[in-house]
Structure formats: structure tokens, C-alpha cells
Design a protein around this motif. Structure first.
Motif, PDB file in Angstrom:
ATOM      1  N   VAL A 298       1.112  -1.261  -0.366  1.00  0.00           N
ATOM      2  CA  VAL A 298       0.170   0.349  -0.201  1.00  0.00           C
ATOM      3  C   VAL A 298       0.422   1.253   0.149  1.00  0.00           C
ATOM      4  CG1 VAL A 298      -1.990   0.738   1.567  1.00  0.00           C
ATOM      5  CG2 VAL A 298      -1.968  -1.503   1.310  1.00  0.00           C
ATOM      6  N   SER A 299       1.735   0.841   1.172  1.00  0.00           N
ATOM      7  CA  SER A 299       2.575   2.757   0.963  1.00  0.00           C
ATOM      8  C   SER A 299       3.138   2.328   0.127  1.00  0.00           C
ATOM      9  CB  SER A 299       2.973   2.828   1.875  1.00  0.00           C
ATOM     10  OG  SER A 299       4.208   2.015   2.862  1.00  0.00           O
ATOM     11  N   ASP A 300       4.776   3.587  -0.026  1.00  0.00           N
ATOM     12  CA  ASP A 300       5.528   4.089  -1.250  1.00  0.00           C
ATOM     13  C   ASP A 300       6.805   3.195   0.329  1.00  0.00           C
ATOM     14  OD1 ASP A 300       4.326   4.378  -3.496  1.00  0.00           O
ATOM     15  OD2 ASP A 300       4.450   6.563  -3.052  1.00  0.00           O
ATOM     16  N   ASP A 301       6.748   3.067   0.375  1.00  0.00           N
ATOM     17  CA  ASP A 301       8.059   3.094   1.934  1.00  0.00           C
ATOM     18  C   ASP A 301       8.298   1.236   2.082  1.00  0.00           C
ATOM     19  OD1 ASP A 301       7.320   5.744   2.519  1.00  0.00           O
ATOM     20  OD2 ASP A 301       5.315   5.654   4.617  1.00  0.00           O
ATOM     21  N   PHE A 302       7.307   0.631   2.004  1.00  0.00           N
ATOM     22  CA  PHE A 302       7.972  -0.953   2.517  1.00  0.00           C
ATOM     23  C   PHE A 302       9.074  -0.855   0.747  1.00  0.00           C
ATOM     24  CE2 PHE A 302       6.908  -5.399   2.727  1.00  0.00           C
ATOM     25  CZ  PHE A 302       7.697  -5.253   3.982  1.00  0.00           C
ATOM     26  N   MET A 303       9.813  -2.479   1.535  1.00  0.00           N
ATOM     27  CA  MET A 303      10.436  -2.569   0.612  1.00  0.00           C
ATOM     28  C   MET A 303      10.985  -4.598   0.254  1.00  0.00           C
ATOM     29  SD  MET A 303      13.974  -0.297   1.378  1.00  0.00           S
ATOM     30  CE  MET A 303      15.760  -0.540   0.152  1.00  0.00           C
ATOM     31  N   ILE A 304      10.873  -5.177  -0.361  1.00  0.00           N
ATOM     32  CA  ILE A 304      10.620  -6.337  -0.164  1.00  0.00           C
ATOM     33  C   ILE A 304      11.810  -6.286  -1.618  1.00  0.00           C
ATOM     34  CG2 ILE A 304       9.640  -7.810  -1.722  1.00  0.00           C
ATOM     35  CD1 ILE A 304       6.635  -7.162  -1.569  1.00  0.00           C
ATOM     36  N   ILE A 305      12.998  -6.994  -0.358  1.00  0.00           N
ATOM     37  CA  ILE A 305      14.074  -7.334  -0.952  1.00  0.00           C
ATOM     38  C   ILE A 305      14.325  -9.387  -1.614  1.00  0.00           C
ATOM     39  CG2 ILE A 305      16.623  -7.048  -0.199  1.00  0.00           C
ATOM     40  CD1 ILE A 305      16.109  -4.535   1.669  1.00  0.00           C
ATOM     41  N   ALA A 306      14.962  -9.615  -2.260  1.00  0.00           N
ATOM     42  CA  ALA A 306      14.847 -10.265  -2.860  1.00  0.00           C
ATOM     43  C   ALA A 306      16.311 -10.465  -2.595  1.00  0.00           C
ATOM     44  CB  ALA A 306      14.862 -10.451  -4.228  1.00  0.00           C
ATOM     45  N   ARG A 307      16.586 -11.672  -2.227  1.00  0.00           N
ATOM     46  CA  ARG A 307      17.814 -12.556  -1.446  1.00  0.00           C
ATOM     47  C   ARG A 307      17.883 -13.700  -2.576  1.00  0.00           C
ATOM     48  NH1 ARG A 307      18.079 -15.595   4.699  1.00  0.00           N
ATOM     49  NH2 ARG A 307      19.892 -16.808   3.929  1.00  0.00           N
ATOM     50  N   ILE A 308      19.383 -14.145  -2.885  1.00  0.00           N
ATOM     51  CA  ILE A 308      19.558 -14.680  -4.265  1.00  0.00           C
ATOM     52  C   ILE A 308      21.092 -15.797  -3.252  1.00  0.00           C
ATOM     53  CG2 ILE A 308      21.502 -14.452  -5.444  1.00  0.00           C
ATOM     54  CD1 ILE A 308      19.776 -12.210  -7.032  1.00  0.00           C
ATOM     55  N   GLU A 309      20.717 -16.904  -3.667  1.00  0.00           N
ATOM     56  CA  GLU A 309      20.707 -18.321  -2.705  1.00  0.00           C
ATOM     57  C   GLU A 309      22.491 -18.687  -4.120  1.00  0.00           C
ATOM     58  OE1 GLU A 309      20.168 -19.688   0.167  1.00  0.00           O
ATOM     59  OE2 GLU A 309      20.192 -16.911   0.543  1.00  0.00           O
ATOM     60  N   SER A 310      22.604 -18.634  -5.185  1.00  0.00           N
ATOM     61  CA  SER A 310      23.371 -19.118  -5.613  1.00  0.00           C
ATOM     62  C   SER A 310      24.282 -19.560  -5.365  1.00  0.00           C
ATOM     63  CB  SER A 310      22.946 -18.052  -7.318  1.00  0.00           C
ATOM     64  OG  SER A 310      22.185 -17.932  -7.770  1.00  0.00           O
ATOM     65  N   LEU A 311      25.147 -18.909  -4.613  1.00  0.00           N
ATOM     66  CA  LEU A 311      26.122 -18.866  -4.085  1.00  0.00           C
ATOM     67  C   LEU A 311      26.785 -19.773  -3.316  1.00  0.00           C
ATOM     68  CD1 LEU A 311      28.012 -15.385  -4.026  1.00  0.00           C
ATOM     69  CD2 LEU A 311      27.934 -16.429  -6.195  1.00  0.00           C
ATOM     70  N   ILE A 312      25.346 -20.012  -2.379  1.00  0.00           N
ATOM     71  CA  ILE A 312      25.535 -20.633  -0.928  1.00  0.00           C
ATOM     72  C   ILE A 312      25.745 -22.114  -2.222  1.00  0.00           C
ATOM     73  CG2 ILE A 312      24.098 -21.560   0.719  1.00  0.00           C
ATOM     74  CD1 ILE A 312      25.184 -19.349   1.475  1.00  0.00           C
ATOM     75  N   LEU A 313      24.410 -22.519  -3.157  1.00  0.00           N
ATOM     76  CA  LEU A 313      24.385 -23.450  -3.484  1.00  0.00           C
ATOM     77  C   LEU A 313      25.305 -23.566  -4.446  1.00  0.00           C
ATOM     78  CD1 LEU A 313      20.257 -22.943  -3.497  1.00  0.00           C
ATOM     79  CD2 LEU A 313      21.557 -24.252  -2.148  1.00  0.00           C
ATOM     80  N   GLU A 314      26.551 -22.673  -4.592  1.00  0.00           N
ATOM     81  CA  GLU A 314      27.720 -23.007  -5.408  1.00  0.00           C
ATOM     82  C   GLU A 314      26.881 -23.663  -7.041  1.00  0.00           C
ATOM     83  OE1 GLU A 314      29.628 -26.172  -4.175  1.00  0.00           O
ATOM     84  OE2 GLU A 314      30.145 -25.229  -1.753  1.00  0.00           O
ATOM     85  N   LYS A 315      25.914 -22.123  -7.722  1.00  0.00           N
ATOM     86  CA  LYS A 315      25.478 -21.957  -9.202  1.00  0.00           C
ATOM     87  C   LYS A 315      26.799 -21.429  -9.592  1.00  0.00           C
ATOM     88  CE  LYS A 315      21.380 -24.165  -8.453  1.00  0.00           C
ATOM     89  NZ  LYS A 315      20.248 -24.201  -8.867  1.00  0.00           N
ATOM     90  N   GLY A 316      27.779 -20.358  -9.130  1.00  0.00           N
ATOM     91  CA  GLY A 316      28.223 -19.834  -9.472  1.00  0.00           C
ATOM     92  C   GLY A 316      27.634 -17.928  -9.555  1.00  0.00           C
ATOM     93  N   GLN A 317      28.809 -17.153  -9.897  1.00  0.00           N
ATOM     94  CA  GLN A 317      28.645 -16.157 -10.492  1.00  0.00           C
ATOM     95  C   GLN A 317      27.312 -15.139 -11.229  1.00  0.00           C
ATOM     96  OE1 GLN A 317      31.229 -12.998  -9.267  1.00  0.00           O
ATOM     97  NE2 GLN A 317      30.966 -11.842 -11.127  1.00  0.00           N
ATOM     98  N   GLU A 318      27.273 -15.849 -12.864  1.00  0.00           N
ATOM     99  CA  GLU A 318      26.430 -15.397 -13.726  1.00  0.00           C
ATOM    100  C   GLU A 318      25.172 -15.722 -13.035  1.00  0.00           C
ATOM    101  OE1 GLU A 318      26.607 -14.188 -16.185  1.00  0.00           O
ATOM    102  OE2 GLU A 318      28.736 -12.995 -15.611  1.00  0.00           O
ATOM    103  N   ASP A 319      25.270 -16.923 -12.912  1.00  0.00           N
ATOM    104  CA  ASP A 319      23.540 -17.762 -12.609  1.00  0.00           C
ATOM    105  C   ASP A 319      23.001 -16.083 -10.928  1.00  0.00           C
ATOM    106  OD1 ASP A 319      21.600 -19.908 -12.331  1.00  0.00           O
ATOM    107  OD2 ASP A 319      21.750 -19.178  -9.661  1.00  0.00           O
ATOM    108  N   ALA A 320      24.284 -15.863  -9.910  1.00  0.00           N
ATOM    109  CA  ALA A 320      23.167 -15.106  -9.233  1.00  0.00           C
ATOM    110  C   ALA A 320      23.262 -13.521  -9.829  1.00  0.00           C
ATOM    111  CB  ALA A 320      24.518 -14.522  -8.114  1.00  0.00           C
ATOM    112  N   LEU A 321      23.714 -13.170 -10.832  1.00  0.00           N
ATOM    113  CA  LEU A 321      23.775 -12.162 -11.693  1.00  0.00           C
ATOM    114  C   LEU A 321      22.132 -12.110 -12.207  1.00  0.00           C
ATOM    115  CD1 LEU A 321      27.057 -10.787 -12.780  1.00  0.00           C
ATOM    116  CD2 LEU A 321      25.735  -9.591 -11.473  1.00  0.00           C
ATOM    117  N   SER A 322      21.996 -13.059 -13.347  1.00  0.00           N
ATOM    118  CA  SER A 322      21.321 -13.702 -14.552  1.00  0.00           C
ATOM    119  C   SER A 322      19.467 -12.981 -13.240  1.00  0.00           C
ATOM    120  CB  SER A 322      20.692 -14.648 -14.844  1.00  0.00           C
ATOM    121  OG  SER A 322      20.996 -15.311 -14.645  1.00  0.00           O
ATOM    122  N   ARG A 323      19.600 -13.580 -12.028  1.00  0.00           N
ATOM    123  CA  ARG A 323      18.647 -13.925 -11.313  1.00  0.00           C
ATOM    124  C   ARG A 323      18.329 -12.407 -10.375  1.00  0.00           C
ATOM    125  NH1 ARG A 323      16.900 -18.529  -9.041  1.00  0.00           N
ATOM    126  NH2 ARG A 323      17.598 -20.639  -9.948  1.00  0.00           N
ATOM    127  N   ALA A 324      20.123 -11.190 -10.405  1.00  0.00           N
ATOM    128  CA  ALA A 324      19.233 -10.019  -9.343  1.00  0.00           C
ATOM    129  C   ALA A 324      18.811  -9.085 -10.658  1.00  0.00           C
ATOM    130  CB  ALA A 324      21.055 -10.081  -9.012  1.00  0.00           C
TER     131      ALA A 324
END
Ligand code: SPV
Ligand code: MG
Length: 433
Positions: A298-324
Motif C-alpha cells: 500500500v505505501s511507497d515506503d515498504f521494501m521487498i528485498i530479494a535474496r539470492i542463494e546461488s553462491l550458497i548452492l555453488e551455482k556461480g556468479q553468472e547464475d546470481a547475476l542473471s537472477r539479480a
């Protein structure tokens, strides 16, 4: 001979009797310039201002008998005294705290260089002043004020320092802890309600077992006694159909941001890495979850931040970047990148690569395992929020265990007493309404 130059600085959102008294004394000494402490310094040294700098300048300008109003950009007086060269600096005599002592010494040594004088006016403490002080804190606690503050702080500081809290008591620690390092005063900017610590504090595993009602109860406990903004660990966010309700509830409560991670199925704590089975969500599915959350907000203030688990799951930087890229396109207000490596290299490499193509989306990092990295280094690589995600809980556990063992061993509590907070200090931690 012209009038003597007098300077005083106000760090307040409300003018009360105490300020008027300082002004009265200042006017007796000469022509008065009043400084208004800028937002960034107010939040480091005092509380977050409920009025903007411009509003506070206008408030002071409306007072009678002031020659000039300026913005003071630093809590220490070097710049302002060099610029104004006042004959007198007038200040309340509330020099009791360690931080006020630093300021006092700073003013005195600067004035001493050319024979200026510090004039301390008795600090006004009466019911009205106490009430106004309390009202400012109460206002900062209110959902609409608290919620918007994370975005504002993001625009003010090089990196938002966030510490884990899981109870009213840890909330108070996050709220009140202040350190002086040389002449710099520092405190936390925000609080993190960690799923790991909230669960562990209840003796439960971090697998989305502690339900949302219980997680919300923790938020309420923290909110009741603090004013700082809250970032909530929303785990996977659950089903998209459920996540939309969570967003609404968090927003209504005054939480500033939720971070959801792109995992699916039975979530386990990321610090297990690939030791346990963990499944990453599809980009498509996770984007839909982010977009659904943004749609119901409803408000403009609230933020939804997406957390990327690619590095945790050893899928590499490219996977993390394309998800970002995809998550930002779906509406994410920020990206959290996580790693469980001992060294910060892969995190910093991701941040550099992300910043090459995206200069503005806030980046969040949780340096639990790569804990040698400093805030300055993170900020240099484009990180905007650092979260110390579990240290308070991990500090409490060995301390409590040791005390429990000692009492059992000695058949009395005398031996541990020196390690304990005196009861009087425990009581003074808690503010009465
Ligand atoms: C938490 O604090 O619950 C987190 C961060 O999600 S971590 O434990 O590092 O995964
Ligand atoms: Mg978690």
C-alpha cells in the motif's frame, strides 16, 4: 566595535523551554547564530529527526532575536567554529554522558586557540521537557514514521548498520548501544529479525517451523521498546498466495523491509550450504512472488528485498547475476547476496559485477562467515546495508551456559556474580511510560 558573535547548535525537532532559555542567555552575549544539526549527524548522535533539515531550519528561523540560522554538518565543531569564529559558544550543561564529554572537549580546544569562550547554561529538566522528549520517541515508534525510515537512512549514510534482535531486550541493546571511537560517535541504524535467531531462541530449527503469528509477536515485542527501523527475515516468503498477506501485515505493523530468499520446499539455514538438500526456486516463480508482493503493497515506503542463494548452492556468479537482473525487473527494491565462504572474495566480486550494470538498487550483505570484511570495504564495493545477523544470540548462549554450569558446580550463585549485570542496571535498562 561590533557585537560579539555567539553560536549555539540545536539538535531537536521541537523547541521547548530549555531551548528558549539557551537563546535568552545567548542573546545577552551578542548577535546570535543558531546551527541546526543535519539529518545524518542527528541520527548518529541522537535520534532520527522526525522533521527534515529544511523544516527544522524554518522552525528555528521563526524564533525571535536570531541573526542567522545555519546547518551544522558535523557533530564536532571544527568546521563551524572555523567558519564562524564565534566569541561564545552557548550550550546546555548536559555534559554528563561520554559522548557529550567528547563534544565539550572539542569545543573548548577549538575556542582556546583564539580566546573564545564556552558558556554552559543549566539544562532544563521539567515535566514539559520530559514529555516532549518522550513524545518524540513515541512518534518515531509509530508505524508510519518507522516504516519510511529505512529508505531515508539509505540516502543518508554510506552503509546502514543492522544488528540482529530477537526480543524486547535485544531490541533495547540495538536501540541504545553507542560507542565513541576517538572523536566519532556511532550507533546502529536498523534491526534484523532473523529467522535463525527467532527460531533458536524458541529452541526450534530454522526451517520455517515457527509460524508467522509467532514471528509477528517477536516483531511486536521489539517494536514496543524501540524506534529504529526493522528488516524482517521472511525466509522463502512461503506460497505466493500467503506472501501477499505477510506483506500487508508487515507493512501495517511498520516494518520497513522484508527479505525473501529464492529457495523452495523445506528451507534449511543457508549456512549449511550444500551439506543438506536445498532447492533453489525457478527465476520465473520467484519473480512472480516478488511482483505479487509489490502489487499488494500500500505505501511507497515498504521494501521487498530479494535474496539470492546461488553462491550458497555453488551455482556461480553468472547464475546470481542473471537472477539479480530478473528480480530487480520483477520489482525487487533491493538484492541480498549471500555466501558461506570464509573469505569475502566471491561476495565482493558479485557486488562489483552487479554495480557495473546497476548503480542504484540497494545491495544487502550478511557477513557471518566472511566476518573479516569491514563496513568500509563493503561500502567501497557498492553494499548499502550490512546485517550482523546472529551475533547477539550467539553471545548470549555461551554466557548463559557458563553461568548455569558455575551455579551447579559451586552450589551457589556467588562465584558468577562478578560476571553478571547488576540488578540495578537491569532495571534501569527498562524505561517506564
Ligand atoms: C538469518 O539470520 O536467519 C538468515 C541469515 O537468514 S543466515 O543465517 O546467514 O542464512
Ligand atoms: Mg533466515
Amino acid at each position: 566595535m561590533g557585537a560579539k558573535k555567539v553560536y549555539t547548535c540545536f539538535c531537536t525537532d521541537v523547541i521547548h523551554e530549555g531551548h528558549l532559555r539557551i537563546l535568552e542567555e545567548a542573546r545577552k552575549l551578542g548577535s546570535v547564530t543558531v546551527g541546526v544539526l543535519c539529518d545524518e549527524q542527528s541520527l548518529r548522535y541522537n535520534r532520527f529527526p522526525t522533521k527534515t533539515t529544511a523544516e527544522r531550519v524554518a522552525m528555528v528561523e521563526a524564533l525571535p532575536g536570531i541573526e542567522r540560522v545555519v546547518v551544522q554538518n558535523e557533530i564536532l565543531y571544527d568546521e563551524i567554529i572555523r567558519d564562524l569564529h564565534p566569541d561564545y559558544v552557548v550550550h546546555g550543561d548536559n555534559w554528563g554522558s561520554a559522548s557529550m564529554q567528547v563534544i565539550k572537549k572539542n569545543i573548548e580546544s577549538l575556542l582556546q586557540e583564539y580566546g573564545g569562550e564556552l558558556v554552559s547554561v543549566p539544562y532544563t529538566r521539567n515535566d514539559q521537557v520530559t514529555r516532549i522528549d518522550r513524545q518524540l520517541d513515541d512518534k518515531l515508534m509509530m508505524p508510519e514514521f518507522r516504516r519510511a525510515r529505512l529508505k531515508r537512512i539509505l540516502g543518508l549514510v554510506p552503509i546502514v548498520k543492522t544488528i540482529e534482535v530477537h526480543s524486547g531486550l535485544t531490541g533495547l541493546i540495538a536501540e541504545k548501544t553507542m560507542v565513541i571511537e576517538g572523536e566519532a560517535i556511532d550507533q546502529y541504524d536498523a534491526m534484523w529479525i532473523s529467522s535463525l535467531c527467532d527460531s533458536t531462541n524458541k529452541g526450534k530449527p530454522d526451517i520455517e517451523l515457527v509460524d508467522m503469528s509467532s514471528r509477528f509477536r517477536t516483531i511486536e515485542d521489539v517494536m514496543e521498546v524501540t524506534t529504529k527501523p526493522i528488516i524482517f527475515d521472511g525466509d522463502t516468503g512461503g506460497l505466493t498466495e500467503h506472501f501477499v498477506y505477510t506483506v500487508r501485515s508487515l507493512e501495517r505493523m511498520g516494518v520497513s523491509a522484508v527479505i525473501i530468499e529464492d529457495k523452495t520446499g523445506l528451507k534449511k539455514n543457508s549456512l549449511f550450504g550444500t551439506e543438506v538438500e536445498q532447492t533453489q526456486d525457478s527465476i520465473e516463480n520467484f519473480c512472480e512472488k516478488i511482483a505479487a508482493g509489490k502489487r499488494v503493497q500500500v505505501s511507497d515506503d515498504f521494501m521487498i528485498i530479494a535474496r539470492i542463494e546461488s553462491l550458497i548452492l555453488e551455482k556461480g556468479q553468472e547464475d546470481a547475476l542473471s537472477r539479480a537482473r530478473a528480480y530487480v525487473k520483477a520489482g525487487a527494491d533491493g538484492i541480498m547476496i549471500h555466501s558461506r565462504k570464509k573469505e569475502p572474495d566471491e561476495i565482493l566480486a558479485f557486488c562489483d559485477a552487479f554495480r557495473e550494470e546497476d548503480k542504484s538498487t540497494p545491495l544487502v550483505v550478511v557477513p557471518s562467515s566472511f566476518n573479516t570484511v569491514t563496513e568500509v570495504e563493503l561500502a567501497e564495493h557498492g553494499v548499502n546495508i550490512v546485517i550482523y545477523a546472529n551475533q547477539l544470540l550467539r553471545a548470549a548462549f555461551p554466557a548463559m551456559q557458563e553461568v548455569a554450569r558455575s551455579i551447579l558446580l559451586h552450589h551457589r550463585a556467588h562465584e558468577v556474580d562478578a560476571q553478571l549485570l547488576p540488578i540495578k542496571e537491569v532495571i534501569s535498562l527498562i524505561k517506564e511510560i
